[in-house]
Write a protein that holds these residues in place. Structure first.
Motif, mmCIF file in Angstrom:
data_model
loop_
_atom_site.group_PDB
_atom_site.id
_atom_site.type_symbol
_atom_site.label_atom_id
_atom_site.label_comp_id
_atom_site.label_asym_id
_atom_site.label_seq_id
_atom_site.Cartn_x
_atom_site.Cartn_y
_atom_site.Cartn_z
ATOM 1 N N ALA A 167 0.845 -1.209 0.000
ATOM 2 C CA ALA A 167 0.000 0.000 0.000
ATOM 3 C C ALA A 167 0.874 1.251 0.000
ATOM 4 O O ALA A 167 0.581 2.239 -0.684
ATOM 5 C CB ALA A 167 -0.921 -0.007 1.209
ATOM 6 N N ILE A 227 -2.427 4.312 7.221
ATOM 7 C CA ILE A 227 -2.875 2.921 7.324
ATOM 8 C C ILE A 227 -3.102 2.589 8.788
ATOM 9 O O ILE A 227 -2.340 3.044 9.662
ATOM 10 C CB ILE A 227 -1.775 1.989 6.750
ATOM 11 N N LEU A 255 -7.022 1.096 4.799
ATOM 12 C CA LEU A 255 -6.491 2.376 4.303
ATOM 13 C C LEU A 255 -7.399 3.491 4.806
ATOM 14 O O LEU A 255 -8.624 3.386 4.732
ATOM 15 C CB LEU A 255 -6.474 2.391 2.767
ATOM 16 N N TYR A 270 -5.012 8.381 3.535
ATOM 17 C CA TYR A 270 -4.258 7.629 2.524
ATOM 18 C C TYR A 270 -4.785 7.973 1.131
ATOM 19 O O TYR A 270 -4.020 8.217 0.195
ATOM 20 C CB TYR A 270 -4.405 6.115 2.770
ATOM 21 N N HIS A 271 -6.111 7.973 1.014
ATOM 22 C CA HIS A 271 -6.694 8.181 -0.328
ATOM 23 C C HIS A 271 -6.355 9.572 -0.872
ATOM 24 O O HIS A 271 -6.148 9.728 -2.073
ATOM 25 C CB HIS A 271 -8.197 7.941 -0.286
#
Ligand code: AHR
Length: 529
Positions: free
Chosen positions: A77, A374, A386, A390-391
């Motif tokens: 990730a 995370i 996530l 994070y996005h």
């Protein structure tokens, strides 16, 4: 989320915009600014709670799938974020850390008590090799924080030699004995952390002398050039910056700044997921205030360093809420809602704008601590999720190394009370902060297209913005949106995708104008070709 107590918020109406009209904006592709330093997308990994142990590192013998001890799902990730730089081992931990305890055979490494963060016992299985190898695997620059508070000049000088010397030197020989032949590339080196607090409770004058002394013995080795970062101010401490600029000057290449979206250092900081509308807007106002703070530190730096040779390194920033109930005190494990995603987007937009001076920023922290990317399950089930933050980082990757483009955008501005809790109202919390409901950032990417990020933090009002683009002929537009029903929505192990990006098709191109419908509570990132 409870309905707002509107009395604490006054709405100041727009410079020209009304609810019915489309908002007009201009992107100036004809006035390119500075290149957005990719280091603005930096991360911070401290020995704190389960950031390292259980977050990045589970060890080779773990049942949780791993790559040489690094948690596989977390690693993959993070790889997708194109992390440019990662700071380690602290934070406050750095000034208690003695690097030699973290090298050599793992079963012979002494354990340590993490004095700053809950008194947790750590086995030192994650040390210099484990961190620097992780950076190589992620393709990011390491940023080492050296121990000034409780360490010695010799210890720090030897660490630099151990990591970066390719010669026949004592520390390079020791490194080779420990299985690493070639020196690592280490660019960023912090000489202490929060020297005004957990890093030694020093005055800026005393710290400046300490910096000069430690720095003298940090020799560049084997062609590796250190970028030396001084332990800078917290928030509004402009005197700290002034003294360091005067006394250290160009001996440093960077000076840090720590700024948290936090209601204060005593008592409750408020829940990450249970907040009312006032507290929601309060967070955005506090987050946006970093622009004023950057401007003031920058003005002091501009006097002594007009050519931006010294970087302002915002090497700790983000939200700081109460720890999640039932988690270990002192581990700073907090959830992360759509509200945090807005803090991330608005902060990154500001860093873009000041990128000529802001050469790095490191959100605190990468996994399981504060405003993390995370979260891993603290019960050891092996689950990972996530966060909305994070996005944002993932959606914003096209901004790395892109060229900043100014935008004219007129937005409604809310005046948001500085008071977070009624009982905290006092001199420090008196007054209001402005919070524009719409914000945007644009840049010309390395492939020649434009990236445009638009945020609408309003709880209830959709907006359509018509972007004219000067100096660029748009032919296609596509993008993604991050939103959710409520701003206190978050992702957990049973519901990992409540807040996740979706394809977005509400941007239309007409006569060279990009018309973008931005729903309330949303972040839209567009690629314009
Ligand atoms: O990020 C958590 C802590 O906040 C760091 O260890 C310290 O530098 C700051 O006070």
């Amino acid at each position: 989320m409870k309905k707002a107590i509107i009395a604490t918020i006054t709405l100041a109406l727009a410079l020209g915009a009304s609810a019915a009209d489309n908002v007009k904006a201009t992107v100036h592709a004809d006035q390119p600014g500075a290149k957005i330093n990719r280091e603005i997308y930096g991360q911070f990994s401290e020995h704190l709670g389960s950031c390292i142990y259980g977050g990045l590192w589970v060890g080779e013998d773990s049942e949780i799938p791993n790559i040489n001890g690094y948690r596989k799902d977390v690693f993959e990730a993070l790889k997708a974020l194109k992390i440019p730089v990662m700071r380690w081992p602290g934070g406050c931990f750095a000034d208690d850390y003695h690097w030699m305890d973290g090298i050599g055979p793992k079963d012979q490494r002494p354990s340590l008590r993490n004095n700053n963060w809950g008194g947790t016992i750590e086995d030192n299985s994650f040390g210099t090799h484990e961190f620097l190898n992780l950076c190589e695997m992620l393709g990011c620059e390491p940023y080492i924080s050296g121990n000034v508070g409780s360490g010695t000049v010799k210890e720090m000088a030897q660490w630099v030699e151990y990591m970066t010397s390719n010669g026949d030197t004592p520390m390079a020989r020791l490194r080779r004995q420990n299985g690493r032949d070639k020196a690592w590339h280490v660019k960023y080196f912090g000489i202490g952390n929060e020297a005004w607090g957990c890093g030694g409770n020093m005055t800026p004058e005393y710290y400046s002398d300490e910096f000069r002394k430690f720095n003298t013995y940090l020799r560049d080795q084997s062609g590796n050039r250190l970028f030396r970062i001084a332990s800078g101010a917290s928030d509004y401490d402009y005197n700290w910056t002034r003294v360091l600029m005067d006394r250290i000057g160009h001996r440093m290449q960077g000076i840090s700044l720590h700024y948290y979206t936090c209601s204060g250092w005593g008592g409750s900081k408020g829940s990450a997921t249970k907040f009312n509308d006032d507290q929601y807007y309060w967070a955005l106002g506090k987050c946006l205030e970093i622009e004023e703070v950057i401007k003031k530190h920058k003005a002091i730096m501009d006097e002594k360093d007009p050519y931006n040779r010294i970087g302002l390194m915002v090497d700790e920033w983000g939200t700081w809420w109460d720890e999640e109930p039932g988690t270990i005190p002192g581990h700073l494990y907090q959830q992360n809602a759509l509200r945090d995603a807005f803090v991330a987007a608005l902060s990154l937009n500001i860093f873009h704008k000041y990128t000529a001076r802001v050469k790095m920023a490191n959100i605190a922290q990468v996994v399981n601590v504060l405003q993390s990317m995370i979260l891993t399950d603290q019960k050891g089930t092996g689950h990972m999720v996530l966060t909305p933050t994070y996005h944002v980082f993932e959606m914003y990757t096209p901004f790395q190394e892109a060229t900043f483009l100014p935008i004219d955008l007129e937005s409604e501005i809310m005046q948001v009370s500085k008071a977070y809790f009624k009982e905290k109202e006092g001199a420090r919390d008196a007054g209001y902060r402005p919070c524009p409901l719409l914000s945007a950032s644009a840049a010309k990417t390395t492939d020649g297209s434009l990236v445009l990020a638009v945020t609408n933090v309003s709880l209830d009002k959709d907006q359509t913005i018509d972007f004219s683009i000067e100096g660029y002929q748009p032919k296609t537009v596509s993008g993604r949106i991050l939103t959710s029903k409520r701003v206190d929505d978050f992702n957990d192990f049973s519901h990992p995708d409540v807040v996740a990006p979706k394809d977005y098709s509400d941007a239309k191109l007409k006569n060279g104008v990009v018309s973008v419908k931005v729903p309330a509570k949303s972040i839209v990132v567009l690629s314009i070709k």
